[in-house]
Scaffold this active site. Structure first.
Site, mmCIF file in Angstrom:
data_model
loop_
_atom_site.group_PDB
_atom_site.id
_atom_site.type_symbol
_atom_site.label_atom_id
_atom_site.label_comp_id
_atom_site.label_asym_id
_atom_site.label_seq_id
_atom_site.Cartn_x
_atom_site.Cartn_y
_atom_site.Cartn_z
ATOM 1 N N GLU A 162 0.811 -1.217 0.000
ATOM 2 C CA GLU A 162 0.000 0.000 0.000
ATOM 3 C C GLU A 162 0.846 1.270 0.000
ATOM 4 O O GLU A 162 0.373 2.350 0.324
ATOM 5 C CB GLU A 162 -0.959 -0.028 1.194
ATOM 6 C CG GLU A 162 -1.813 -1.282 1.249
ATOM 7 C CD GLU A 162 -3.272 -1.078 0.889
ATOM 8 O OE1 GLU A 162 -3.791 0.007 1.142
ATOM 9 O OE2 GLU A 162 -3.887 -2.020 0.339
ATOM 10 N N HIS A 230 -3.647 1.956 7.874
ATOM 11 C CA HIS A 230 -2.283 2.194 7.408
ATOM 12 C C HIS A 230 -1.450 2.703 8.586
ATOM 13 O O HIS A 230 -1.975 3.332 9.511
ATOM 14 C CB HIS A 230 -2.251 3.236 6.281
ATOM 15 C CG HIS A 230 -2.868 2.782 5.008
ATOM 16 N ND1 HIS A 230 -3.743 3.560 4.277
ATOM 17 C CD2 HIS A 230 -2.750 1.625 4.312
ATOM 18 C CE1 HIS A 230 -4.135 2.912 3.198
ATOM 19 N NE2 HIS A 230 -3.547 1.727 3.204
ATOM 20 N N CYS A 347 -2.381 11.468 3.950
ATOM 21 C CA CYS A 347 -2.892 10.580 2.899
ATOM 22 C C CYS A 347 -2.855 11.241 1.531
ATOM 23 O O CYS A 347 -2.700 10.575 0.511
ATOM 24 C CB CYS A 347 -4.332 10.178 3.212
ATOM 25 S SG CYS A 347 -4.498 8.992 4.554
#
Length: 418
Positions: A162, A230, A347
């Site tokens: 990711e 995350h 992000c």
């Protein structure tokens, strides 16, 4: 020019909506079915980029992907018009806006061949994100075509990767050799662990990193279960500083000891669970912040408005600033539309350390270019998207036209069809 950190922000796409496609992302699932505001979301992101410019940072952009992703639907032997609603939602998702998931980046001082390496994330865990990588790869190979870069295709299935959201780098300065931390998951109770250790190890090999200065760290199962899908929801690093929650990592003491062994000058700023619980860290997005170094050498933490709105979290930050540590300022930005889908300031950006002169200038912005982007957004982005709008052909037409207009504004029309 001396290498500098460049923040490449994803421009929020015109199809930004709340379909609740991401289990484990508590904000996204809470917002499922709500009315989204794509125009406001994109303008909030642009305002954040303007704030970065005012701090003296170098700022770049990554444009939104083609949505709906008709090629992905073709690979599934359907079209947007004929696809079931769940595939329509996955094909229309604007999740590529979260550029921290675009790739993992190792600056030139860390790599064996002295080039800056980028490996595109495969994002295999969630269907709506798994089809992002081909367009991300096309964008990055265009932006970083200069020979000082090496842009790699993603790690193959089944090893989930990711990107930078599960990767941190500490170094005395951006252009000095550093230590790279790859954070992977294991279990996490009811939610999937999206980063596999095997994927992180493959990226480290591709980037030709020094094994002695590369750490593979397990994210705590408690953090994943609490909604830290995350690592960047519970930890962030910049320069020699690691800013993390006490419960960010399994075997926390071992992680700290290994870091200080490899980099004795590393400074860990840890927020104790007694002051900020995991639940409060996740809801406030205290750690999903941009920790940046200004040209004068001072360090600033850029947090979302939700951090300031939480009394206990904000009180801890005020106390931290009073201690006269390495983080000297806290800046608050409004990214509430992104936050409602589970993405804070960190992000929205991919960090790349490089000489800006080696980057395709079409991907770099100043105030004037941000003005042009804002004009395109104000004119062409939908003001709102209702929950049932994915069945509206008019929304698809407007989304595709809006993106085409933006690509023309950026002189990146070759990305129209990847």
């Amino acid at each position: 020019m001396k290498p500098r950190e460049i923040n490449f922000d994803g421009i929020v796409g015109p199809s930004h909506n709340y379909a609740g496609l991401s289990p484990g992302n508590l904000a996204a699932t809470r917002s499922a079915g709500a009315v989204s505001r794509p125009r406001a979301a994109a303008l909030q992101g642009i305002a954040k980029m303007r704030a970065n410019l005012r701090l003296g940072l170098v700022q770049g952009v990554l444009p939104p992907h083609a949505r709906p992703d008709r090629r992905w639907l073709e690979a599934l032997s359907t079209t947007y018009e004929d696809a079931p609603s769940h595939l329509r939602a996955q094909a229309l998702s604007a999740s590529a806006m979260w550029a921290a998931n675009a790739a993992t980046v190792s600056p030139a001082p860390d790599t064996g061949d002295g080039r800056c390496h980028l490996t595109v994330a495969n994002l295999l865990t969630m269907p709506h994100r798994s089809h992002e990588w081909p367009e991300t790869l096309a964008q990055l190979r265009l932006a970083f075509a200069h020979p000082v870069f090496a842009v790699h295709a993603p790690v193959p299935a089944p090893f989930g990767d990711e990107g930078a959201a599960n990767h941190m780098r500490l170094a005395p300065a951006h252009d000095a050799p550093g230590v790279e931390l790859f954070v992977h998951g294991e279990h996490g109770g009811p939610f999937p662990a999206r980063q596999h250790r095997e994927a992180s190890e493959a990226v480290a090999r591709a980037h030709r990193l020094d094994p002695a200065r590369t750490l593979f760290v397990q994210q705590s199962e408690a953090a994943i279960a609490a909604g830290a899908f995350h690592n960047d929801v519970v930890a962030v690093a910049n320069g020699p500083v690691l800013f993390a929650h006490e419960q960010a990592f399994e075997r926390r003491d071992e992680v700290h000891a290994d870091l200080r062994r490899v980099m004795p000058e590393a400074e860990v700023i840890e927020v104790p669970v007694a002051r900020v619980s995991l639940a409060d860290a996740v809801s406030s997005y205290l750690f999903n912040a941009q920790l940046v170094t200004s040209p004068d050498g001072s360090m600033t933490l850029i947090v979302p408005g939700e951090t300031r709105a939480h009394p206990g979290v904000w009180a801890w930050l005020v106390e931290m600033l009073a201690r006269d540590g390495p983080i000297r300022r806290v800046e608050v930005v409004d990214v509430r539309e992104s936050m409602a889908n589970g993405g804070g300031p960190a992000c929205l950006r991919l960090r790349v350390v490089a000489d800006p002169a080696t980057v395709d200038p079409r991907f770099l912005v100043d105030e004037a270019k941000l003005d042009r982007i804002a004009d395109a957004v104000t004119t062409h982005w939908p003001e709102t998207i209702e929950a049932d709008a994915i069945d509206d052909p008019g929304l698809v037409t407007r989304t595709e036209r809006a993106r085409a207009t933006l690509l023309a504004t950026l002189d990146l029309v070759e990305l129209t069809y990847r």
